[in-house]
Design an enzyme around this catalytic site. Structure first.
Site, mmCIF file in Angstrom:
data_model
loop_
_atom_site.group_PDB
_atom_site.id
_atom_site.type_symbol
_atom_site.label_atom_id
_atom_site.label_comp_id
_atom_site.label_asym_id
_atom_site.label_seq_id
_atom_site.Cartn_x
_atom_site.Cartn_y
_atom_site.Cartn_z
ATOM 1 N N MET A 163 -12.243 -5.000 3.788
ATOM 2 C CA MET A 163 -11.318 -4.214 4.659
ATOM 3 C C MET A 163 -11.707 -5.201 5.882
ATOM 4 O O MET A 163 -12.147 -5.471 6.640
ATOM 5 C CB MET A 163 -12.331 -3.575 4.771
ATOM 6 C CG MET A 163 -11.599 -2.160 3.828
ATOM 7 S SD MET A 163 -11.046 -1.787 2.986
ATOM 8 C CE MET A 163 -9.535 -0.830 4.747
ATOM 9 N N ASP A 166 -4.629 4.234 -1.833
ATOM 10 C CA ASP A 166 -5.779 3.849 -1.040
ATOM 11 C C ASP A 166 -6.353 5.500 -1.910
ATOM 12 O O ASP A 166 -5.152 6.508 -1.666
ATOM 13 C CB ASP A 166 -5.972 4.597 -0.018
ATOM 14 C CG ASP A 166 -5.433 2.900 0.398
ATOM 15 O OD1 ASP A 166 -6.254 2.080 -0.085
ATOM 16 O OD2 ASP A 166 -4.236 2.539 0.750
ATOM 17 N N HIS A 208 -7.440 1.539 -4.843
ATOM 18 C CA HIS A 208 -9.296 1.577 -3.879
ATOM 19 C C HIS A 208 -9.991 3.020 -3.889
ATOM 20 O O HIS A 208 -8.938 3.606 -2.829
ATOM 21 C CB HIS A 208 -8.343 1.006 -2.314
ATOM 22 C CG HIS A 208 -9.077 1.206 -0.976
ATOM 23 N ND1 HIS A 208 -8.550 0.619 -0.235
ATOM 24 C CD2 HIS A 208 -10.553 0.552 -1.243
ATOM 25 C CE1 HIS A 208 -9.399 0.659 0.530
ATOM 26 N NE2 HIS A 208 -11.138 0.626 0.297
ATOM 27 N N HIS A 226 -0.705 -1.170 -4.327
ATOM 28 C CA HIS A 226 -2.284 -0.756 -4.160
ATOM 29 C C HIS A 226 -2.206 0.627 -4.214
ATOM 30 O O HIS A 226 -1.303 1.415 -2.941
ATOM 31 C CB HIS A 226 -2.665 -1.319 -2.654
ATOM 32 C CG HIS A 226 -4.070 -0.752 -1.599
ATOM 33 N ND1 HIS A 226 -4.900 -2.311 -2.951
ATOM 34 C CD2 HIS A 226 -4.140 -0.549 -0.964
ATOM 35 C CE1 HIS A 226 -5.903 -1.473 -1.841
ATOM 36 N NE2 HIS A 226 -5.894 -0.510 -1.304
ATOM 37 N N MET A 267 -8.448 9.085 -0.985
ATOM 38 C CA MET A 267 -9.453 9.387 0.143
ATOM 39 C C MET A 267 -9.858 10.528 -0.019
ATOM 40 O O MET A 267 -9.573 11.786 -0.604
ATOM 41 C CB MET A 267 -8.708 9.419 1.205
ATOM 42 C CG MET A 267 -8.653 7.699 2.126
ATOM 43 S SD MET A 267 -7.692 8.122 3.125
ATOM 44 C CE MET A 267 -5.882 6.096 3.810
ATOM 45 N N SER A 289 0.853 -1.071 0.482
ATOM 46 C CA SER A 289 0.231 0.116 -0.179
ATOM 47 C C SER A 289 0.655 2.066 0.041
ATOM 48 O O SER A 289 1.220 1.684 0.982
ATOM 49 C CB SER A 289 -0.688 -0.408 1.417
ATOM 50 O OG SER A 289 -1.385 0.909 1.174
ATOM 51 N N ASP A 325 -6.733 -6.001 2.834
ATOM 52 C CA ASP A 325 -6.564 -5.004 4.029
ATOM 53 C C ASP A 325 -6.823 -4.304 4.415
ATOM 54 O O ASP A 325 -7.942 -4.689 5.595
ATOM 55 C CB ASP A 325 -7.623 -4.500 2.111
ATOM 56 C CG ASP A 325 -6.019 -2.478 2.332
ATOM 57 O OD1 ASP A 325 -5.744 -1.829 3.307
ATOM 58 O OD2 ASP A 325 -7.496 -1.606 1.613
ATOM 59 N N MET A 337 -11.489 5.695 -1.686
ATOM 60 C CA MET A 337 -12.656 5.979 -0.015
ATOM 61 C C MET A 337 -12.971 6.404 -0.400
ATOM 62 O O MET A 337 -13.086 7.823 0.067
ATOM 63 C CB MET A 337 -11.597 5.712 1.083
ATOM 64 C CG MET A 337 -11.381 4.084 1.221
ATOM 65 S SD MET A 337 -9.547 3.845 1.740
ATOM 66 C CE MET A 337 -8.810 4.025 0.853
HETATM 67 C C1 DX5 Z 1 -6.276 2.011 4.972
HETATM 68 C C2 DX5 Z 1 -6.049 1.473 3.905
HETATM 69 C C3 DX5 Z 1 -5.052 0.620 3.643
HETATM 70 C C4 DX5 Z 1 -4.174 0.843 4.165
HETATM 71 C C5 DX5 Z 1 -3.131 0.248 5.055
HETATM 72 O O1 DX5 Z 1 -7.569 2.662 4.973
HETATM 73 O O2 DX5 Z 1 -7.004 0.876 2.509
HETATM 74 O O3 DX5 Z 1 -4.675 0.374 2.091
HETATM 75 O O4 DX5 Z 1 -2.636 1.078 3.278
HETATM 76 O O5 DX5 Z 1 -2.093 -0.245 5.843
HETATM 77 P P1 DX5 Z 1 -1.426 -1.259 6.961
HETATM 78 O O6 DX5 Z 1 -1.154 -2.276 6.379
HETATM 79 O O7 DX5 Z 1 -0.767 -0.227 7.394
HETATM 80 O O8 DX5 Z 1 -2.968 -1.105 7.736
HETATM 81 ZN ZN ZN Z 2 -6.833 0.178 0.693
#
Ligand code: DX5
Ligand code: ZN
Length: 216
Positions: A137, A35, A66, A33, A37, A8, A175, A68
């Site tokens: 998740m 993220d 991903h 990956h 947001m 990630s 994840d 969010m």
């Molecule tokens: C959380 C993200 C994850 C995050 C995971 O909202 O979707 O992808 O980066 O990080 P770790 O592996 O440190 O929990």
């Molecule tokens: Zn994620």
């Protein structure tokens, strides 16, 4: 059965980003990956397409996006323009899921649907046959470095059964709080793809952690 590893980006060092991307490029990770947001769907902000175009240029691995965000389909064209392999949208953010999944596939990407920890797997019963991937998740989304929610292992087993019962080809991705210990439980339960942020980027030897996750 080996796992696809999707480190990630959220946990990478943004002051030395290409250095971390080079490590990912050398490693046995198959995906990266990403993220995204919006500060509304989750209580945090990360990065968007203007930053990610440089990530896409510097990374040789498949991009696993991903989202969010509320209204994730507003970003279909932007995610496609990055050349992403997978576009993950949240079940909780999408009213017309069937339409959205069809649009993602028509855009040439794998369609992934993500479930928050409190969202039951069975809600996917009528869409699972259309999906390329389900992202479970194992923390509440929004932040890296959180503690793994153990109930996720049961959800992986339940999802594996649903996939088998419906003849779906969907991959199971997990994840949040994934490391070699929690990853082992997930792999035994039937996961296909493991996302890992802190476990990889904060490790002394990130490439070795990626290899260990891959071999679970
Ligand atoms: C959380 C993200 C994850 C995050 C995971 O909202 O979707 O992808 O980066 O990080 P770790 O592996 O440190 O929990
Ligand atoms: Zn994620």
């Amino acid at each position: 059965m080996s796992q696809i590893v999707s480190p990630s980006l959220l946990s990478a060092d943004f002051a030395n980003l290409q250095c971390d991307l080079d490590m990912i490029n050398r490693s046995e990770a198959e995906w990266l990956h990403i993220d995204i947001m919006d500060g509304v769907f989750v209580p945090n902000l990360s990065f968007g397409p203007p930053v990610l175009q440089y990530v896409a240029k510097g990374c040789t691995k498949a991009l696993d996006v991903h989202l969010m965000v509320v209204n994730p389909m507003n970003y279909l064209e932007a995610v496609k323009a990055l050349g992403a392999k997978v576009m993950n949208i949240h079940y909780e953010a999408c009213t017309h899921l069937h339409r959205a999944v069809t649009q993602i596939k028509d855009a040439g990407m794998m369609a992934g649907v993500t479930l928050n920890p409190s969202t039951p797997v069975m809600l996917l019963k009528d869409i699972i046959a259309e999906l390329d991937l389900v992202l479970l998740m194992s923390v509440n989304p929004g932040f890296g470095g959180q503690k793994f929610i153990p109930h996720t292992v049961e959800k992986v087993k339940e999802l594996r059964e649903l996939i088998a019962a419906t003849g779906s080809h969907a991959l199971i991705e997990v994840d949040g709080g994934v490391n070699v210990e929690t990853g082992k439980l997930l792999a035994e339960a039937g996961s296909d793809v493991l996302v890992a942020g802190n476990a990889v980027f904060k490790a002394e030897n990130p490439e070795a952690v990626i290899t260990a996750l891959r071999e679970l």
